[in-house]
Design an enzyme around this catalytic site. Structure first.
Site, PDB file in Angstrom:
ATOM      1  N   HIS A  61       1.105  -1.501  -0.395  1.00 15.55           N
ATOM      2  CA  HIS A  61      -0.060  -0.287  -0.111  1.00 15.55           C
ATOM      3  C   HIS A  61       0.765   1.689   0.470  1.00 15.55           C
ATOM      4  O   HIS A  61       2.145   1.105   0.177  1.00 15.55           O
ATOM      5  CB  HIS A  61      -0.533  -0.070   1.445  1.00 15.55           C
ATOM      6  CG  HIS A  61      -0.588  -0.216   2.561  1.00 15.55           C
ATOM      7  ND1 HIS A  61       0.331  -1.137   2.895  1.00 15.55           N
ATOM      8  CD2 HIS A  61      -0.426   1.400   3.597  1.00 15.55           C
ATOM      9  CE1 HIS A  61       1.125  -0.790   4.691  1.00 15.55           C
ATOM     10  NE2 HIS A  61       0.665   1.053   4.336  1.00 15.55           N
ATOM     11  N   HIS A  63       1.062   5.545   1.676  1.00 13.10           N
ATOM     12  CA  HIS A  63       0.831   6.601   2.091  1.00 13.10           C
ATOM     13  C   HIS A  63       1.535   7.667   1.574  1.00 13.10           C
ATOM     14  O   HIS A  63       2.112   7.883   1.241  1.00 13.10           O
ATOM     15  CB  HIS A  63       1.197   6.587   3.350  1.00 13.10           C
ATOM     16  CG  HIS A  63       0.694   5.027   4.593  1.00 13.10           C
ATOM     17  ND1 HIS A  63      -0.543   5.676   4.742  1.00 13.10           N
ATOM     18  CD2 HIS A  63       0.643   4.421   4.305  1.00 13.10           C
ATOM     19  CE1 HIS A  63      -1.030   4.898   5.245  1.00 13.10           C
ATOM     20  NE2 HIS A  63      -0.175   3.591   5.494  1.00 13.10           N
ATOM     21  N   TYR A 126     -10.715  29.499  18.787  1.00 12.32           N
ATOM     22  CA  TYR A 126     -11.147  30.468  17.505  1.00 12.32           C
ATOM     23  C   TYR A 126     -11.959  31.325  17.240  1.00 12.32           C
ATOM     24  O   TYR A 126     -12.103  32.009  17.457  1.00 12.32           O
ATOM     25  CB  TYR A 126     -10.155  30.492  16.571  1.00 12.32           C
ATOM     26  CG  TYR A 126     -10.470  31.146  15.362  1.00 12.32           C
ATOM     27  CD1 TYR A 126      -9.018  32.303  15.727  1.00 12.32           C
ATOM     28  CD2 TYR A 126     -11.269  31.136  14.836  1.00 12.32           C
ATOM     29  CE1 TYR A 126      -9.237  33.361  14.608  1.00 12.32           C
ATOM     30  CE2 TYR A 126     -10.924  32.379  12.939  1.00 12.32           C
ATOM     31  CZ  TYR A 126      -9.624  33.619  13.310  1.00 12.32           C
ATOM     32  OH  TYR A 126      -9.685  34.208  12.128  1.00 12.32           O
ATOM     33  N   GLN A 130     -13.357  34.707  18.228  1.00 16.54           N
ATOM     34  CA  GLN A 130     -13.753  36.023  17.491  1.00 16.54           C
ATOM     35  C   GLN A 130     -14.683  36.481  17.405  1.00 16.54           C
ATOM     36  O   GLN A 130     -15.417  37.835  17.935  1.00 16.54           O
ATOM     37  CB  GLN A 130     -14.037  35.462  16.161  1.00 16.54           C
ATOM     38  CG  GLN A 130     -12.740  35.063  15.437  1.00 16.54           C
ATOM     39  CD  GLN A 130     -11.785  36.010  15.274  1.00 16.54           C
ATOM     40  OE1 GLN A 130     -11.778  37.262  14.510  1.00 16.54           O
ATOM     41  NE2 GLN A 130     -10.417  35.969  15.696  1.00 16.54           N
TER      42      GLN A 130
END
Length: 147
Positions: A61, A63, A126, A130
């Protein structure tokens, strides 16, 4: 903001972790096949304007961690990577095509893709920051009145 890339009208960070396998997960991604794939995957990514961050080719495989511009879809990118590399592998190593079970397809049909981004807790903090900051700025406008 240093992790973000820029195109003419967009600021982006679209990082993905993608995993895919040869058909029937045969253990054929070694030696010269591995070298060919390592070279060709990087070349195809550059051709599509993508940036390879990590590439690990295991025996059965692959990645790939890649940064993809928003104008390139993941399905299009995977079609290019799997299609072009399969053609090149079968041309370079025709003996692989001789096995009856390959059936002119080197890669399995699917792949796994996951986004890599900020963790959820950072995003929530965050957004909350805000909202608080916006309220503070609104209050300051009210305190000073019309200018």
């Amino acid at each position: 903001m240093s992790n973000f890339k820029k195109l003419s009208h967009v600021l982006y960070r679209c990082d993905y972790h993608i995993v895919w396998t040869p058909k029937y997960r045969f253990k054929v991604l070694s030696g010269l096949v591995k070298q060919l794939l390592d070279h060709d995957i990087v070349m195809l990514l550059e051709w599509q304007g993508c940036e390879k961050k990590e590439l690990n080719i295991q025996i059965d495989h692959i990645h790939l961690v890649v940064s993809v511009p928003p104008k390139v879809s993941i399905s299009k990118l995977m079609g290019i990577l799997k299609g072009k590399t399969a053609i090149k592998i079968f041309k370079s190593y025709p003996q692989l095509k001789q096995k009856p079970y390959w059936g002119n397809h080197f890669w399995s049909r699917g792949y796994c893709v996951d986004t890599i981004g900020l963790d959820e807790e950072k995003i929530r903090k965050y957004v909350q920051y805000q909202e608080k900051q916006e309220k503070v700025e609104e209050q300051q406008k009210l305190d000073f009145g019309p200018l």
